[in-house]
Design a protein around this motif. Structure first.
Motif, PDB file in Angstrom:
ATOM      1  N   SER A  83       0.841  -1.191   0.000  1.00 47.07           N
ATOM      2  CA  SER A  83       0.000   0.000   0.000  1.00 47.07           C
ATOM      3  C   SER A  83       0.881   1.248   0.000  1.00 47.07           C
ATOM      4  CB  SER A  83      -0.895  -0.001   1.244  1.00 47.07           C
ATOM      5  OG  SER A  83      -1.654   1.183   1.319  1.00 47.07           O
ATOM      6  N   VAL A  84       0.457   2.240  -0.781  1.00 48.41           N
ATOM      7  CA  VAL A  84       1.123   3.542  -0.788  1.00 48.41           C
ATOM      8  C   VAL A  84       0.029   4.595  -0.719  1.00 48.41           C
ATOM      9  CG1 VAL A  84       2.561   5.163  -2.077  1.00 48.41           C
ATOM     10  CG2 VAL A  84       3.076   2.706  -2.156  1.00 48.41           C
ATOM     11  N   GLU A  85       0.172   5.507   0.231  1.00 44.74           N
ATOM     12  CA  GLU A  85      -0.801   6.590   0.367  1.00 44.74           C
ATOM     13  C   GLU A  85      -0.067   7.907   0.492  1.00 44.74           C
ATOM     14  OE1 GLU A  85      -4.633   7.946   3.063  1.00 44.74           O
ATOM     15  OE2 GLU A  85      -3.448   6.235   3.693  1.00 44.74           O
ATOM     16  N   ARG A  86      -0.498   8.870  -0.320  1.00 45.17           N
ATOM     17  CA  ARG A  86       0.048  10.227  -0.246  1.00 45.17           C
ATOM     18  C   ARG A  86      -1.115  11.163   0.021  1.00 45.17           C
ATOM     19  NH1 ARG A  86       4.892  11.802  -3.610  1.00 45.17           N
ATOM     20  NH2 ARG A  86       5.204  12.871  -1.636  1.00 45.17           N
ATOM     21  N   ARG A  87      -0.976  12.003   0.993  1.00 37.60           N
ATOM     22  CA  ARG A  87      -2.071  12.900   1.374  1.00 37.60           C
ATOM     23  C   ARG A  87      -2.249  14.059   0.392  1.00 37.60           C
ATOM     24  NH1 ARG A  87      -5.016  10.876   5.832  1.00 37.60           N
ATOM     25  NH2 ARG A  87      -3.550   9.607   6.961  1.00 37.60           N
ATOM     26  N   TYR A  88      -1.128  14.605  -0.088  1.00 42.47           N
ATOM     27  CA  TYR A  88      -1.213  15.855  -0.836  1.00 42.47           C
ATOM     28  C   TYR A  88      -0.707  15.774  -2.264  1.00 42.47           C
ATOM     29  CZ  TYR A  88      -1.736  17.195   4.021  1.00 42.47           C
ATOM     30  OH  TYR A  88      -2.150  17.258   5.320  1.00 42.47           O
ATOM     31  N   GLU A  89      -0.253  14.618  -2.680  1.00 40.05           N
ATOM     32  CA  GLU A  89       0.273  14.451  -4.034  1.00 40.05           C
ATOM     33  C   GLU A  89      -0.148  13.101  -4.568  1.00 40.05           C
ATOM     34  OE1 GLU A  89       4.439  15.305  -4.668  1.00 40.05           O
ATOM     35  OE2 GLU A  89       4.495  16.432  -2.792  1.00 40.05           O
ATOM     36  N   ALA A  90       0.105  12.903  -5.856  1.00 34.15           N
ATOM     37  CA  ALA A  90      -0.179  11.621  -6.489  1.00 34.15           C
ATOM     38  C   ALA A  90       0.876  10.591  -6.085  1.00 34.15           C
ATOM     39  CB  ALA A  90      -0.181  11.775  -8.003  1.00 34.15           C
ATOM     40  N   VAL A  91       0.464   9.336  -6.014  1.00 30.66           N
ATOM     41  CA  VAL A  91       1.444   8.268  -5.800  1.00 30.66           C
ATOM     42  C   VAL A  91       2.348   8.227  -7.028  1.00 30.66           C
ATOM     43  CG1 VAL A  91      -0.121   6.942  -4.330  1.00 30.66           C
ATOM     44  CG2 VAL A  91       0.002   6.426  -6.751  1.00 30.66           C
ATOM     45  N   PRO A  92       3.554   7.707  -6.919  1.00 34.59           N
ATOM     46  CA  PRO A  92       4.439   7.647  -8.076  1.00 34.59           C
ATOM     47  C   PRO A  92       3.808   6.869  -9.232  1.00 34.59           C
ATOM     48  CG  PRO A  92       5.643   7.136  -6.067  1.00 34.59           C
ATOM     49  CD  PRO A  92       4.200   7.191  -5.702  1.00 34.59           C
ATOM     50  N   ALA A  93       3.798   7.469 -10.410  1.00 32.71           N
ATOM     51  CA  ALA A  93       3.181   6.838 -11.580  1.00 32.71           C
ATOM     52  C   ALA A  93       3.826   5.498 -11.909  1.00 32.71           C
ATOM     53  CB  ALA A  93       3.261   7.778 -12.777  1.00 32.71           C
ATOM     54  N   ALA A  94       5.083   5.336 -11.594  1.00 26.83           N
ATOM     55  CA  ALA A  94       5.803   4.108 -11.937  1.00 26.83           C
ATOM     56  C   ALA A  94       5.259   2.883 -11.202  1.00 26.83           C
ATOM     57  CB  ALA A  94       7.290   4.265 -11.637  1.00 26.83           C
ATOM     58  N   ILE A  95       4.573   3.067 -10.077  1.00 27.47           N
ATOM     59  CA  ILE A  95       4.052   1.908  -9.346  1.00 27.47           C
ATOM     60  C   ILE A  95       2.620   1.568  -9.751  1.00 27.47           C
ATOM     61  CG2 ILE A  95       5.565   2.395  -7.395  1.00 27.47           C
ATOM     62  CD1 ILE A  95       3.042   3.244  -5.822  1.00 27.47           C
ATOM     63  N   VAL A  96       1.993   2.413 -10.548  1.00 28.42           N
ATOM     64  CA  VAL A  96       0.613   2.178 -10.994  1.00 28.42           C
ATOM     65  C   VAL A  96       0.659   1.373 -12.292  1.00 28.42           C
ATOM     66  CG1 VAL A  96      -1.553   3.257 -11.690  1.00 28.42           C
ATOM     67  CG2 VAL A  96      -0.118   4.353  -9.951  1.00 28.42           C
ATOM     68  N   PRO A  97       0.012   0.225 -12.317  1.00 28.52           N
ATOM     69  CA  PRO A  97       0.011  -0.565 -13.551  1.00 28.52           C
ATOM     70  C   PRO A  97      -0.557   0.219 -14.734  1.00 28.52           C
ATOM     71  CG  PRO A  97      -0.826  -1.862 -11.737  1.00 28.52           C
ATOM     72  CD  PRO A  97      -0.695  -0.452 -11.239  1.00 28.52           C
ATOM     73  N   GLU A  98      -0.015  -0.038 -15.898  1.00 25.59           N
ATOM     74  CA  GLU A  98      -0.422   0.672 -17.111  1.00 25.59           C
ATOM     75  C   GLU A  98      -1.922   0.538 -17.368  1.00 25.59           C
ATOM     76  OE1 GLU A  98       0.659   0.778 -21.884  1.00 25.59           O
ATOM     77  OE2 GLU A  98       1.735  -0.580 -20.551  1.00 25.59           O
ATOM     78  N   GLN A  99      -2.494  -0.629 -17.082  1.00 26.97           N
ATOM     79  CA  GLN A  99      -3.924  -0.841 -17.316  1.00 26.97           C
ATOM     80  C   GLN A  99      -4.774   0.103 -16.466  1.00 26.97           C
ATOM     81  OE1 GLN A  99      -1.611  -3.110 -16.583  1.00 26.97           O
ATOM     82  NE2 GLN A  99      -2.016  -5.095 -17.538  1.00 26.97           N
ATOM     83  N   ILE A 100      -4.347   0.355 -15.239  1.00 28.11           N
ATOM     84  CA  ILE A 100      -5.091   1.272 -14.371  1.00 28.11           C
ATOM     85  C   ILE A 100      -4.921   2.704 -14.860  1.00 28.11           C
ATOM     86  CG2 ILE A 100      -5.246   2.219 -12.029  1.00 28.11           C
ATOM     87  CD1 ILE A 100      -4.595  -0.569 -10.977  1.00 28.11           C
ATOM     88  N   ARG A 101      -3.699   3.083 -15.230  1.00 22.00           N
ATOM     89  CA  ARG A 101      -3.474   4.442 -15.773  1.00 22.00           C
ATOM     90  C   ARG A 101      -4.324   4.653 -17.020  1.00 22.00           C
ATOM     91  NH1 ARG A 101       2.180   3.293 -14.957  1.00 22.00           N
ATOM     92  NH2 ARG A 101       2.406   3.152 -17.206  1.00 22.00           N
ATOM     93  N   ASN A 102      -4.358   3.680 -17.913  1.00 22.88           N
ATOM     94  CA  ASN A 102      -5.148   3.797 -19.151  1.00 22.88           C
ATOM     95  C   ASN A 102      -6.636   3.910 -18.846  1.00 22.88           C
ATOM     96  OD1 ASN A 102      -2.814   3.650 -20.646  1.00 22.88           O
ATOM     97  ND2 ASN A 102      -3.059   1.482 -21.142  1.00 22.88           N
ATOM     98  N   TYR A 103      -7.106   3.172 -17.858  1.00 17.75           N
ATOM     99  CA  TYR A 103      -8.512   3.254 -17.476  1.00 17.75           C
ATOM    100  C   TYR A 103      -8.856   4.666 -17.006  1.00 17.75           C
ATOM    101  CZ  TYR A 103     -12.856   2.718 -14.945  1.00 17.75           C
ATOM    102  OH  TYR A 103     -14.144   2.892 -14.497  1.00 17.75           O
ATOM    103  N   LEU A 104      -8.003   5.253 -16.199  1.00 20.61           N
ATOM    104  CA  LEU A 104      -8.277   6.592 -15.670  1.00 20.61           C
ATOM    105  C   LEU A 104      -8.237   7.651 -16.752  1.00 20.61           C
ATOM    106  CD1 LEU A 104      -6.357   6.432 -12.292  1.00 20.61           C
ATOM    107  CD2 LEU A 104      -8.813   6.218 -12.687  1.00 20.61           C
ATOM    108  N   VAL A 105      -7.298   7.529 -17.688  1.00 22.27           N
ATOM    109  CA  VAL A 105      -7.213   8.500 -18.788  1.00 22.27           C
ATOM    110  C   VAL A 105      -8.449   8.414 -19.669  1.00 22.27           C
ATOM    111  CG1 VAL A 105      -5.956   9.059 -20.915  1.00 22.27           C
ATOM    112  CG2 VAL A 105      -4.707   8.623 -18.796  1.00 22.27           C
ATOM    113  N   GLY A 106      -8.942   7.215 -19.907  1.00 25.43           N
ATOM    114  CA  GLY A 106     -10.108   7.025 -20.772  1.00 25.43           C
ATOM    115  C   GLY A 106     -11.432   7.159 -20.053  1.00 25.43           C
TER     116      GLY A 106
END
Length: 147
Positions: A83-106
């Motif tokens: 688990s990674v939680e950041r209160r005031y910023e985004a979690v590092p993009a490198a740890i987010v799977p590409e499929q999840i990033r693509n889902y959010l963009v679309g």
């Protein structure tokens, strides 16, 4: 009588193990598993550690590292992040799977960013800056959206 003594001994051993397994203790980043240290060095190098905690389990330990900016990272026994939680910023993009990033963009919330990400052997869960929580299965199909 013998059965009662054996049962009492087993009960006492079980209770002792349970109580010992529920005690968190302070630790340092240098005492974390190598994989955890490398993860923190790669993704959170510029932050200051507030504290680190080891949570002993019956088999192994789990770890929690909290930074002064309230970023929190949890690790499994083997040093893999859970688990990674950041209160005031985004979690590092490198740890987010590409499929999840693509889902959010679309999706209909492309301007929201991920403030928390959890993973286990069954699912991934993300919390967005707009408060929305999205749960994905291991094949990255959306299984639940909670606002």
């Amino acid at each position: 009588m013998k059965k009662i003594l054996v049962a009492a001994a087993l009960l006492f051993a079980g209770m002792t193990t349970t109580f010992a397994a529920d005690r968190e203790r302070p630790t340092t980043v240098g005492k974390l598993p190598a994989a955890a240290q490398q993860f923190l060095d790669t993704h959170f190098k510029g932050l200051t550690v507030a504290y680190a905690v080891e949570d002993p389990k019956i088999i192994g330990s789990e770890y929690e590292v909290v930074y002064t900016d309230r970023t929190q990272v949890d690790f499994e026994n083997n040093g893999e992040w859970s688990s990674v939680e950041r209160r005031y910023e985004a979690v590092p993009a490198a740890i987010v799977p590409e499929q999840i990033r693509n889902y959010l963009v679309g999706s209909s919330y492309p301007n929201a960013y991920i403030t928390k990400i959890d993973r286990d052997k069954y699912a991934w869960e993300v919390e967005l800056s707009n408060g929305l929580e999205i749960k994905f299965d291991r094949q990255f199909r959306v299984v639940e959206i909670d606002d």
